[in-house]
Design an enzyme around this catalytic site. Structure first.
Site, PDB file in Angstrom:
ATOM      1  N   GLU A  25      40.699  43.518  22.232  1.00 57.85           N
ATOM      2  CA  GLU A  25      40.876  43.577  23.685  1.00 57.85           C
ATOM      3  C   GLU A  25      41.933  44.610  24.060  1.00 57.85           C
ATOM      4  O   GLU A  25      42.854  44.887  23.278  1.00 57.85           O
ATOM      5  CB  GLU A  25      41.314  42.186  24.193  1.00 57.85           C
ATOM      6  CG  GLU A  25      41.546  42.151  25.702  1.00 57.85           C
ATOM      7  CD  GLU A  25      41.774  40.741  26.252  1.00 57.85           C
ATOM      8  OE1 GLU A  25      41.880  39.793  25.463  1.00 57.85           O
ATOM      9  OE2 GLU A  25      41.843  40.617  27.489  1.00 57.85           O
ATOM     10  N   ASN A 173      33.283  36.483  30.887  1.00 63.44           N
ATOM     11  CA  ASN A 173      34.258  35.935  29.938  1.00 63.44           C
ATOM     12  C   ASN A 173      35.015  34.810  30.632  1.00 63.44           C
ATOM     13  O   ASN A 173      35.504  34.983  31.753  1.00 63.44           O
ATOM     14  CB  ASN A 173      35.259  37.016  29.524  1.00 63.44           C
ATOM     15  CG  ASN A 173      36.413  36.458  28.687  1.00 63.44           C
ATOM     16  OD1 ASN A 173      36.211  36.053  27.548  1.00 63.44           O
ATOM     17  ND2 ASN A 173      37.607  36.397  29.271  1.00 63.44           N
ATOM     18  N   GLU A 174      35.113  33.692  29.996  1.00 58.43           N
ATOM     19  CA  GLU A 174      35.902  32.558  30.511  1.00 58.43           C
ATOM     20  C   GLU A 174      35.694  32.393  32.023  1.00 58.43           C
ATOM     21  O   GLU A 174      36.651  32.368  32.804  1.00 58.43           O
ATOM     22  CB  GLU A 174      37.378  32.719  30.143  1.00 58.43           C
ATOM     23  CG  GLU A 174      37.576  32.696  28.635  1.00 58.43           C
ATOM     24  CD  GLU A 174      39.023  32.512  28.168  1.00 58.43           C
ATOM     25  OE1 GLU A 174      39.950  32.638  28.989  1.00 58.43           O
ATOM     26  OE2 GLU A 174      39.220  32.214  26.980  1.00 58.43           O
ATOM     27  N   TYR A 243      41.266  27.894  20.812  1.00 56.47           N
ATOM     28  CA  TYR A 243      42.549  28.272  20.224  1.00 56.47           C
ATOM     29  C   TYR A 243      43.303  27.003  19.870  1.00 56.47           C
ATOM     30  O   TYR A 243      43.224  26.017  20.607  1.00 56.47           O
ATOM     31  CB  TYR A 243      43.391  29.052  21.238  1.00 56.47           C
ATOM     32  CG  TYR A 243      42.906  30.463  21.517  1.00 56.47           C
ATOM     33  CD1 TYR A 243      43.165  31.489  20.616  1.00 56.47           C
ATOM     34  CD2 TYR A 243      42.221  30.765  22.691  1.00 56.47           C
ATOM     35  CE1 TYR A 243      42.745  32.791  20.889  1.00 56.47           C
ATOM     36  CE2 TYR A 243      41.801  32.061  22.961  1.00 56.47           C
ATOM     37  CZ  TYR A 243      42.069  33.066  22.050  1.00 56.47           C
ATOM     38  OH  TYR A 243      41.657  34.353  22.313  1.00 56.47           O
ATOM     39  N   GLU A 297      36.201  33.733  20.605  1.00 54.59           N
ATOM     40  CA  GLU A 297      37.668  33.769  20.517  1.00 54.59           C
ATOM     41  C   GLU A 297      38.113  32.509  19.789  1.00 54.59           C
ATOM     42  O   GLU A 297      37.803  31.395  20.235  1.00 54.59           O
ATOM     43  CB  GLU A 297      38.319  33.826  21.906  1.00 54.59           C
ATOM     44  CG  GLU A 297      38.072  35.140  22.627  1.00 54.59           C
ATOM     45  CD  GLU A 297      38.794  35.259  23.957  1.00 54.59           C
ATOM     46  OE1 GLU A 297      39.881  34.671  24.126  1.00 54.59           O
ATOM     47  OE2 GLU A 297      38.245  35.942  24.849  1.00 54.59           O
ATOM     48  N   GLN A 348      43.377  38.077  17.620  1.00 54.93           N
ATOM     49  CA  GLN A 348      42.676  39.337  17.763  1.00 54.93           C
ATOM     50  C   GLN A 348      43.002  40.208  16.559  1.00 54.93           C
ATOM     51  O   GLN A 348      43.813  39.809  15.730  1.00 54.93           O
ATOM     52  CB  GLN A 348      43.084  40.019  19.064  1.00 54.93           C
ATOM     53  CG  GLN A 348      42.776  39.175  20.298  1.00 54.93           C
ATOM     54  CD  GLN A 348      42.712  39.973  21.586  1.00 54.93           C
ATOM     55  OE1 GLN A 348      42.625  41.202  21.576  1.00 54.93           O
ATOM     56  NE2 GLN A 348      42.777  39.275  22.722  1.00 54.93           N
TER      57      GLN A 348
HETATM   58  O1  AHR Z   1      42.896  36.481  23.598  1.00 57.60           O
HETATM   59  C1  AHR Z   1      43.747  36.506  24.727  1.00 57.60           C
HETATM   60  C2  AHR Z   1      43.078  35.923  25.949  1.00 57.60           C
HETATM   61  O2  AHR Z   1      42.782  34.567  25.720  1.00 57.60           O
HETATM   62  C3  AHR Z   1      41.732  36.513  26.310  1.00 57.60           C
HETATM   63  O3  AHR Z   1      41.840  37.650  27.093  1.00 57.60           O
HETATM   64  C4  AHR Z   1      41.088  35.415  27.114  1.00 57.60           C
HETATM   65  O4  AHR Z   1      39.697  35.494  27.091  1.00 57.60           O
HETATM   66  C5  AHR Z   1      41.671  34.161  26.505  1.00 57.60           C
HETATM   67  O5  AHR Z   1      42.079  33.270  27.458  1.00 57.60           O
END
Ligand code: AHR
Length: 498
Positions: A25, A173-174, A243, A297, A348
């Site tokens: 990103e 995205n999201e 995450y 992600e 990332q």
């Molecule tokens: O990876 C960092 C951020 O986390 C990304 O931009 C987003 O999609 C997520 O919330």
């Protein structure tokens, strides 16, 4: 001693190489001073991309990159990143780190990066501020045959007559959060609206990916897929994000208690449940041919500031054996669900969250997580097979609550006459001894090459002064004897079979 049975006749599906994918990103130090150093840099580079990173990505056969975001994508205009005069703009992240987007790296550069590494491309396109026609134009610009459309001629003028190879295309995205704060019904309607004109200009082998839930928010997926039932199945994959992120529960990147080690890994293990439940919703909506899972992600997200930039690069963090074990157990989960997962992208690649590289100027190091991807690379494209191992529960206490986590994570696959077994030992005190039994092989070579990643200090990290502090060791083992998996380690074993 733990008995481990590998059952070759129990075929669980081919492990898509793209499960070992990455996320690049425009955020913090991922692109600028990460993969990109610029064509005129003294730092060795291929067309502006840091040579050391490209070479090391080739070595692990990095299969796919997702770009340009993340949240960044939701305010990204692809026209800013093509041609000679690139716009400088505030990006999605300027509010957080004060950095402005120069657009030095745009579409042409991204595809060059994929080409240099030999990886597939995954464009995450913006539906928050781009119209369906803009998105269709972007696809036309990227993929129309040479000279056939006005946008293909513009691409040629900008230096690339032939179409770019777009392998995956994300629609948003999201969208439940930064991507427009939508309801799942609204997103479902928009997905259909955007995918319809996009689909008929996209190359036939380009796969379209939708936005599924975050973490355990299954209701989003249930309601979104409910919308998709009624019409329009122009979708090949459905993403979710997970995450493992909580300073309160897991401490910091390097500074964490033994209990916090276990608490974080126990929560990482919930990836298994998320895949099972999400797939249940996909099946319940008869979407298994349209909604293969994409975990675009994932990773361990620690509080800011432990990386070399000391907080200047947003979300930059150091990595210890805890991150390596978390990566290993997550990849074992993906391998064992090979039939359901189309792609996954660790977040990332460089200088950000659960990264494989840390850089600063001309310095570049590989994190323990890089080594896990290296040790697991033979799983890519292999047939996932059934494996069962005796495990023990490890009890821990976290924030006044009792928890428990299994001591061993594992997976196995077969490719080109080799059986690959990977395992992670979560126990920080005790080694595990694996007594291996392979069911269904005609012959098995007794000697096997094994890579072991561990360190006597579970909080050790690689630094620019000591970049090989945490690195794997290669040894030959006799598989007739128990295989030792040291405390807090990751191992991979390659066994010749027929
Ligand atoms: O990876 C960092 C951020 O986390 C990304 O931009 C987003 O999609 C997520 O919330």
């Amino acid at each position: 001693m733990a008995k481990m049975y590998v059952m070759l006749p129990y075929k669980k599906g081919t492990i898509a190489p793209e499960i070992y994918g990455h996320f690049t990103e425009h955020i913090g130090g991922v692109i600028y001073d990460g993969i990109w150093v610029g064509k005129n840099s003294k730092i060795p580079n291929y067309d502006g991309f840091r040579k050391e990173i490209v070479d090391k990505l080739r070595a692990i056969k990095a299969p796919v990159f997702r770009w340009p975001g993340g949240c960044f994508t939701e305010a990204y205009n692809w026209r800013d990143g093509i041609g000679q005069n690139r716009s400088i703009k505030p990006s999605w992240w300027t509010r957080w780190d004060g950095k402005y987007e120069t657009n030095e790296v745009g579409t042409h550069e991204f595809f060059r990066f994929c080409e240099l590494v030999g990886a597939k491309s995954y464009i995450a396109a913006n539906i928050t501020s781009m119209t369906p026609q803009d998105m269709r134009d972007y696809m036309d610009y990227c993929t129309s045959p040479r000279g056939k459309t006005t946008l293909a001629l513009e691409r040629e003028k900008n230096g690339h007559p032939e179409p770019f190879k777009v392998d995956f295309w994300g629609i948003g995205n999201e969208n439940w959060g930064g991507g427009g704060n939508m309801t799942p019904e609204h997103y479902g309607n928009l997905y259909r609206q955007y995918s319809e004109p996009l689909f008929n200009v996209a190359p036939k082998d380009c796969k379209l990916v939708s936005c599924g839930q975050s973490d355990f928010q299954y209701d989003w997926t249930r309601r979104f897929l409910g919308q998709m039932m009624s019409s329009g199945k122009k979708m090949h994959g459905m993403s979710f994000h997970y995450y493992v992120k909580s300073a309160e529960k897991y401490g910091e990147a390097i500074s964490f208690s033994d209990n916090q080690w276990y608490a974080m890994l126990a929560d990482a293990w919930k990836m298994d449940e998320i895949i099972e439940r999400t797939w249940g919703i996909v099946l319940g909506n008869c979407m298994e041919n349209h909604g293969k899972i994409v975990v675009d992600e994932w990773g361990a997200w620690h509080p800011d500031g432990s990386g070399p930039s000391k907080g200047a690069n947003l979300f930059e963090q150091q990595s210890t054996m805890r991150d390596a074990v978390l990566a290993a157990l997550t990849l074992n989960i993906f391998n064992s669900h090979a039939d359901k997962i189309m792609m996954a992208n660790v977040a990332q690649l460089v200088n950000n969250i659960h990264c494989l590289f840390l850089t600063s100027g001309d310095k570049c190091l590989t994190t323990p997580t890089y080594h896990v991807f290296d040790m697991y690379k033979n799983h890519m494209g292999a047939q996932s097979v059934g494996v069962y191992c005796d495990t023990k529960d490890i009890a821990f206490e976290n924030n006044g609550k009792d928890g428990s986590v299994k001591n061993l994570s594992y997976s196995a696959s077969v490719k080109n006459g080799f059986l690959t077994i990977t395992a992670a030992n979560l126990d920080i005190e005790n080694a595990a001894e694996l007594d291996l039994e392979v069911v269904g092989a005609n012959s098995i070579c007794d000697k096997a090459m094994t890579k072991i990643l561990c360190h006597e200090n579970i909080r050790a990290v690689n630094t620019f002064d000591n970049p090989c502090e945490v690195k794997p060791e290669l040894i030959e083992v006799d598989i007739k004897k128990p295989i030792t998996v040291p405390a807090a380690s990751v191992i991979s074993v390659e066994i010749k079979i027929s």
